[in-house]
Design an enzyme around this catalytic site. Structure first.
Site, PDB file in Angstrom:
ATOM      1  CE  LYS A 293      -4.344   1.512   2.048  1.00 37.95           C
ATOM      2  NZ  LYS A 293      -5.313   1.333   3.156  1.00 37.95           N
ATOM      3  CD  GLU A 381     -19.651  -3.056   8.345  1.00 43.16           C
ATOM      4  OE1 GLU A 381     -18.790  -2.249   7.952  1.00 43.16           O
ATOM      5  OE2 GLU A 381     -19.854  -4.169   7.802  1.00 43.16           O
ATOM      6  NE  ARG A 409     -21.036  -3.524   5.175  1.00 43.66           N
ATOM      7  CZ  ARG A 409     -20.328  -3.980   4.141  1.00 43.66           C
ATOM      8  NH1 ARG A 409     -20.436  -3.379   2.970  1.00 43.66           N
ATOM      9  NH2 ARG A 409     -19.518  -4.986   4.262  1.00 43.66           N
TER      10      ARG A 409
END
Length: 643
Positions: A293, A381, A409
């Site tokens: 990253k 979640e 969600r």
């Protein structure tokens, strides 16, 4: 060809690429130079127009190789989340408009089919790419479009989400030729957590074995020894042999998905070769790529969490541009984080839960202070909410910190696993309302409406830091035995001295901010401060309107409502959320139920999706900035009969 002389001078290869067809004209040996230009271009653009930096830097070679090998847009590339897709946008005809990225009227910060035919699916929330791409792949099978390839690109954190597992499970059950690219950088926004995160870090698969297996399969197929009907048997045999030889069962091959890798995700020439080799293989397959990253920019490689979305920075040095204001209020998320630590140190029953966003929600502060009572469950979640329900059932006081748009969600779990049993879970809902440049997929516009209709749920929104602290304090008191939702916006509060001595707020009680005549404003949450600005501007014009901060959407303050219904000719509601089902709807329903002939004007976010821009621009677009509120009330005053 680009008309921008700066791009033509500094990025000569990119300047000649207006579509993937132009990319394909280059030799494979030229692709590393394209990747270098893409990285320099992203650095140059994002230094002055901030966006999601580190993820896109890490995925450059993947983007280039995919568009070089596959025939897009006929072939479908489905991005997960979309943080990694800037190079994709640049190569697909949006290079010269990239300076408008995340700006009002410009490019969306995420893939969006309304913007380009190369953006095959909306991407903003994690873990949906495999399911969407599987649907596209099966659609190609059903329509007998054998020439269409479908690729899902997903990160190592996103693949831990439940929806991704559902997609993986079904990919092995239905006829399809889906290709899954696993972009494994061992780094989500915060570090991935859980057993799967550790598994992804430790996963090692013999490259030599993969090469031998693939070449053997191709040889046997060319000579008619095996065909599609027998590949399942061969695959299971291969999986068993691999498990025996490596001492490790591969989770993907356990699902009968062919696994290739891991490969260096920054070796673009190798990626072109690998993608070309697996492109026409039948059945679902996964290519595992290791990437870094922030690749190619030293500050981002060193601190990928900060450089996920670093804001403006100096292109040459990497020094981030800091807020130069002598004083600025604390961010709401930091008030939450500091207050939670304060409460948890005094109340040993408090536990903290977040879903892969400890830094984004400031749950990280409790994670540092009380690590044994803080739980980051990853991109899960639904699990976070049910987990909190289990903790609450056994007498603890869970505080669940999740962004408003991500809490969507977990809606079933809120109802089924918390609300029905009236468990005392406190939902601290960050990024409530318009969020600015992240745009349509990240606005927190529906929480007020989708929570208000749940029986027994307390729904509150503070207008300042003191109210946030007081609401948190109230929710953890022993007598508060109900689900309690507190929503607050992205960004800063309004108070210099935020750390007030906390006190209990009576549930369902608002407060009067100022007296007035004829018209009353009822507002909820941080937008109350903007409504107050409008009230002052009206007062300067000789128009005196009353203003009430409701604080609680549910239960609604009956005392305020009764007074307003009897004392005013018109009521105006102001909210930073959808007007369908929110404060305006609640006020209208109360008035109807009590038989009061009081007109209601609802100011809030209209019944449509709002694109990217600054929060101020979005508020003006929705008619909830101070100027719009003033104009609306002036118009109302002009139509009222004399009092």
């Amino acid at each position: 060809m680009t008309q921008d002389p700066y791009i033509a001078e500094h990025f000569p290869l990119l300047a000649a690429i207006d579509s993937p067809a132009d990319l394909k004209k280059l030799k494979v040996d030229e692709l590393p130079a394209v990747c270098d230009e893409l990285r320099r271009f992203i650095v140059h653009e994002l230094s002055t127009n901030p966006g999601h930096f580190a993820s896109s830097m890490g995925a450059v070679e993947i983007v280039v190789a995919l568009h070089y090998v596959f025939d897009t847009p006929k072939d479908r590339i489905v991005w997960d989340v979309g943080h990694q897709a800037y190079a994709h946008k640049i190569l697909t005809g949006r290079r010269d408009r990239f300076k408008t990225n995340r700006k009002q009227g410009g490019l969306s910060g995420f893939p969006n089919p309304a913007e380009s035919e190369y953006d095959t699916f909306v991407a903003g929330h994690a873990s949906n790419s495999i399911s969407a791409a599987l649907g596209m792949s099966i659609a190609a099978e059903l329509s007998q479009d054998d020439g269409r390839h479908v690729v899902a690109v997903i990160g190592d954190a996103s693949i831990s989400g439940g929806l991704a597992f559902e997609g993986l499970n079904n990919a092995s059950n239905h006829k399809n030729n889906l290709l899954i690219i696993l972009n494994d950088n061992d780094m989500s926004i915060d570090r991935p957590v859980g057993a799967l995160g550790e598994y992804m870090t430790e996963l090692s698969t013999s490259k030599r074995y993969n090469t031998i297996r693939y070449k053997s399969y191709q040889f046997l197929r060319r000579h008619g020894v095996i065909g599609d009907s027998g590949k399942g048997v061969v695959l299971r045999f291969n999986n068993a042999m691999k498990s025996l030889l490596t001492g490790q069962q591969n989770i993907f091959e356990g699902l009968n998905i062919r696994y290739f890798g891991p490969f260096d995700g920054h070796d673009v020439k190798r990626l072109v070769k690998v993608f070309g080799e697996v492109k026409d293989m039948t059945g679902p397959k996964l290519v595992h790529l290791h990437t870094v990253k922030g690749k190619g920019y030293a500050p981002a490689e060193a601190d990928p969490t900060t450089w996920h979305a670093p804001g403006r920075f100096d292109e040459a040095t990497g020094e981030r541009v800091k807020d130069r204001a002598e004083w600025a209020p604390l961010k709401y998320q930091d008030v939450f984080g500091k207050t939670l630590v304060e409460l948890a140190e005094a109340n040993e029953k408090i536990v903290g839960i977040t879903a892969a966003m400890p830094g984004g929600t400031s749950m990280s502060l409790m994670q540092q202070a009380l690590p044994g009572r803080t739980f980051d469950v990853g991109i899960s979640e639904g699990h976070a909410v049910t987990f909190a329900g289990g903790l609450a059932k056994e007498g603890l006081k869970p505080f669940v910190a999740i962004y408003s748009s991500f809490l969507q969600r977990a809606y079933d779990e809120i109802i089924h696993d918390v609300a029905i049993a009236q468990l005392p879970v406190t939902f601290c809902i960050d990024r409530g309302g318009l969020v600015g440049e992240d745009g349509v997929t990240h606005h927190g516009l529906f929480d007020l409406a989708y929570l208000r209709c749940i029986p027994g749920m307390v729904v509150a929104a503070p207008s300042n830091e003191h109210d946030l602290r007081n609401l948190m304090y109230t929710s953890q008191l022993p007598d508060c035995r109900v689900p309690f939702a507190i929503r607050y916006p992205r960004g800063r509060g309004v108070l210099k001295n935020w750390q007030n001595p906390m006190q209990e707020l009576p549930i369902g009680r608002g407060r009067k901010l100022c007296d007035g005549r004829r018209v009353a404003i009822l507002s909820l949450g941080h937008i109350t401060n903007i409504a107050a600005q409008a009230v002052e501007q009206l007062r300067d014009q000789g128009i005196e309107v009353a203003h009430y901060d409701m604080i609680f959407l549910k239960p609604l303050d009956d005392g305020i409502m009764s007074h307003v219904a009897g004392a005013f000719q018109h009521v105006v509601t102001v909210e930073d959320g959808t007007t369908v089902g929110g404060l305006g709807s609640a006020v209208g329903e109360w008035i109807t139920a009590h038989g009061t002939p009081l007109p209601v004007t609802r100011l809030g976010v209209p019944d449509r999706f709002i694109d990217q821009g600054t929060v101020a621009q979005q508020q003006a677009e929705c008619g909830i900035d101070a100027a719009s509120i003033v104009a609306a009330i002036q118009q109302i005053i002009n139509t009222l009969p004399p009092s």
